[in-house]
Write an enzyme that holds these catalytic residues in place. Structure first.
Site, PDB file in Angstrom:
ATOM      1  N   GLY A  73       0.744  -1.228   0.445  1.00  0.00           N
ATOM      2  CA  GLY A  73      -0.043   0.489  -0.104  1.00  0.00           C
ATOM      3  C   GLY A  73       1.237   1.544  -0.029  1.00  0.00           C
ATOM      4  O   GLY A  73       2.239   1.602   0.469  1.00  0.00           O
ATOM      5  N   CYS A  74       0.450   2.636  -0.472  1.00  0.00           N
ATOM      6  CA  CYS A  74       0.973   3.591  -0.293  1.00  0.00           C
ATOM      7  C   CYS A  74       1.204   4.000   1.483  1.00  0.00           C
ATOM      8  O   CYS A  74       2.953   4.482   1.283  1.00  0.00           O
ATOM      9  CB  CYS A  74      -0.093   4.850  -1.228  1.00  0.00           C
ATOM     10  SG  CYS A  74      -1.473   4.698  -0.187  1.00  0.00           S
ATOM     11  N   TYR A  75       0.630   3.854   1.815  1.00  0.00           N
ATOM     12  CA  TYR A  75       1.215   5.104   3.172  1.00  0.00           C
ATOM     13  C   TYR A  75       2.617   3.432   3.630  1.00  0.00           C
ATOM     14  O   TYR A  75       3.008   3.819   4.986  1.00  0.00           O
ATOM     15  CB  TYR A  75      -0.417   4.423   3.942  1.00  0.00           C
ATOM     16  CG  TYR A  75      -0.361   5.233   4.385  1.00  0.00           C
ATOM     17  CD1 TYR A  75      -0.724   7.464   4.383  1.00  0.00           C
ATOM     18  CD2 TYR A  75      -2.660   5.658   4.034  1.00  0.00           C
ATOM     19  CE1 TYR A  75      -1.412   8.197   3.642  1.00  0.00           C
ATOM     20  CE2 TYR A  75      -2.930   6.440   4.005  1.00  0.00           C
ATOM     21  CZ  TYR A  75      -3.063   7.828   4.548  1.00  0.00           C
ATOM     22  OH  TYR A  75      -3.520   8.660   4.389  1.00  0.00           O
TER      23      TYR A  75
END
Length: 349
Positions: free
Chosen positions: A153-155
């Protein structure tokens, strides 16, 4: 090489299409959809140049179904599909193509942790042992030898890249406190009230704090794979930016190392882990900004040392390093292309 992209209607799918269009080693792209079968790809994305048709000859420039795509026997399949649906829709490709999944379906190895985060068991629990978590700079060697890659994921990407070397070197311990700020595109391309311009303009807020966000278990699982005694409290914020993520993390320096920590020592550690990584820029005490990495596949990392604590700062473009760019980087590593092929290193002016 033939590639298929599933889920072409969202930001991630469209960006994958554009990156693969300009990738020097990709000969064919197969754009896959469930809702626009038979339509000209340029009707979905008017920003595409007509030159993309050179790589869409297999489908005559049109979007096709999953079954049609499977018939073309792609070498690599990118899935930009919703969580809990992606693994099921990828069924025709397992064991036949390299699969790079951008959903959460293969990211968390522990089924009980996955169920707590997503409300259901992993859709293909049987394939989890074969899957590699595709944090490129951390799992590069494992990525080279797998056919199922779980794109992070991006986070988690922006949070883990500065943290993992310090955990591995046993410099930090205890509960890690992370605050992350994301642009609106992080919420996806969908009509949701709190993502509307009139709701987000001149407005900023935290949401799903502590251990509430779905990405928190993903982050914590990677942290605990190195140090079982550490955990993380993760609080994301939404701000009126189109794209970009900035993460600020505070971690306690282990008591035995408090006197020996210096900027030069941190720089040496990061260079030992990332000095050969084209998409990591080590900034030292210079605090990075989202505009530094806009449009690139880079993660910039900075830090400060304050009273027994390390403050970490990192930035990525959530749509590139946080999704489509890292997926292509995973492909490059897996098939033996230049790791930087098709990906931008320099930010836009």
């Amino acid at each position: 090489m033939k590639t298929a992209v599933l889920g072409i209607s969202g930001y991630t799918g469209l960006l994958l299409l554009r990156i693969l269009h300009e990738h020097p080693n990709i000969e064919s792209i197969i754009p896959v959809t469930s809702s626009h079968i038979g339509e000209d790809i340029r009707s979905i994305d008017h920003g595409l140049s007509d030159t993309i048709l050179d790589k869409l000859k297999l489908t005559e420039g049109r979007l096709v179904s999953i079954d049609d795509a499977a018939g073309f026997k792609p070498d690599v399949v990118f899935a930009a599909l919703p969580h809990l649906k992606s693994a099921k829709l990828l069924e025709p490709f397992f064991g036949k193509s390299i699969v790079i999944d951008l959903s959460a379906d293969f990211r968390i190895k522990d089924p009980s942790v996955f169920k707590k985060a997503y409300g259901e068991k992993p859709p293909r629990e049987d394939l989890l042992p074969e899957t590699v978590y595709g944090l490129c700079e951390w799992n590069r060697e494992k990525i080279k030898h797998t056919d199922i890659i779980a794109n992070p994921g991006c986070y988690p990407t922006a949070t883990l890249l500065p943290l993992l070397p310090l955990l591995k070197e046993k410099l930090i311990s205890g509960t890690i406190i992370t605050n992350a700020i994301s642009g609106i595109s992080g919420g996806g391309k969908k009509a949701v009230l709190n993502l509307l311009y009139v709701e987000r303009s001149e407005n900023a807020s935290a949401y799903l704090p502590g251990k509430s966000h779905r990405h928190q278990p993903e982050i914590e699982a990677e942290i605990k794979s190195i140090d079982k005694s550490s955990d993380i409290l993760f609080t994301p914020h939404l701000v009126p930016l189109k794209r970009g993520i900035t993460v600020s993390t505070c971690a306690d320096i282990r008591s035995s190392d408090k006197k020996g920590i210096s900027d030069s020592r941190l720089k040496d550690i990061y260079e030992s882990y990332y000095g050969y990584s084209p998409f990591i820029r080590i900034r030292g005490t210079d605090i990075p900004e989202t505009r530094d990495v806009w449009g690139t596949n880079r993660c910039d990392i900075g830090w400060r040392i304050e009273k027994g604590k390390i403050l970490l700062f990192s930035v990525i473009d959530n749509l590139i390093k946080g999704a489509s760019g890292q997926a292509v980087q995973n492909m490059n590593i897996r098939v033996g292309f230049n790791e930087s092929a098709g990906l931008r290193i320099n930010g836009e002016v």
